[in-house]
Design a protein around this motif. Structure first.
Motif, PDB file in Angstrom:
ATOM      1  N   THR A  65       1.230   1.107  -0.322  1.00  0.00           N
ATOM      2  CA  THR A  65       0.005   0.650   0.322  1.00  0.00           C
ATOM      3  C   THR A  65       0.382  -0.226   1.506  1.00  0.00           C
ATOM      4  N   ALA A  66      -0.230   0.033   2.614  1.00  0.00           N
ATOM      5  CA  ALA A  66       0.076  -0.723   3.824  1.00  0.00           C
ATOM      6  C   ALA A  66      -0.643  -2.062   3.786  1.00  0.00           C
ATOM      7  N   ALA A  67       0.099  -3.111   4.009  1.00  0.00           N
ATOM      8  CA  ALA A  67      -0.497  -4.444   4.068  1.00  0.00           C
ATOM      9  C   ALA A  67      -1.049  -4.662   5.465  1.00  0.00           C
ATOM     10  N   ALA A  68      -2.132  -5.382   5.544  1.00  0.00           N
ATOM     11  CA  ALA A  68      -2.741  -5.668   6.843  1.00  0.00           C
ATOM     12  C   ALA A  68      -1.793  -6.560   7.636  1.00  0.00           C
TER      13      ALA A  68
END
Length: 91
Positions: A65-68
């Motif tokens: 999951t890509a972190a902001a």
């Protein structure tokens, strides 16, 4: 080179038996047992290596999951406070 096979086998059977021939079977089987013990150890090490490689492959290939990302300063961004136009217009 003509050699009669029956004559050659007859001479071989008449020859004395080599002294180490009686012990060769025991030596061969001892070496086979020794190599079999090492083979099971190598098999265990190989299985651990395969499991580790599969684990690393699954970990590397799993979706992340890509972190902001935090808002960073970019010279080409639309609202950069360090752009020359905003610095010159500030006066």
């Amino acid at each position: 080179m003509n050699m009669d096979l029956d004559e050659a086998l007859g001479r071989l059977s008449a020859a004395p038996v080599p002294p180490g021939l009686a012990e060769i079977e025991d030596k061969v089987f001892a070496r086979v047992r020794e190599e079999a013990a090492f083979a099971t150890q190598r098999l265990r090490v190989g299985a651990v290596a395969v499991i580790a490689a599969l684990g690393l492959g699954f970990a590397a290939g799993s979706p992340v999951t890509a972190a902001a990302s935090p808002n960073t300063l970019s010279p080409f961004g639309p609202s950069s406070p360090l752009a020359p136009s905003t610095l010159l217009a500030a006066d």
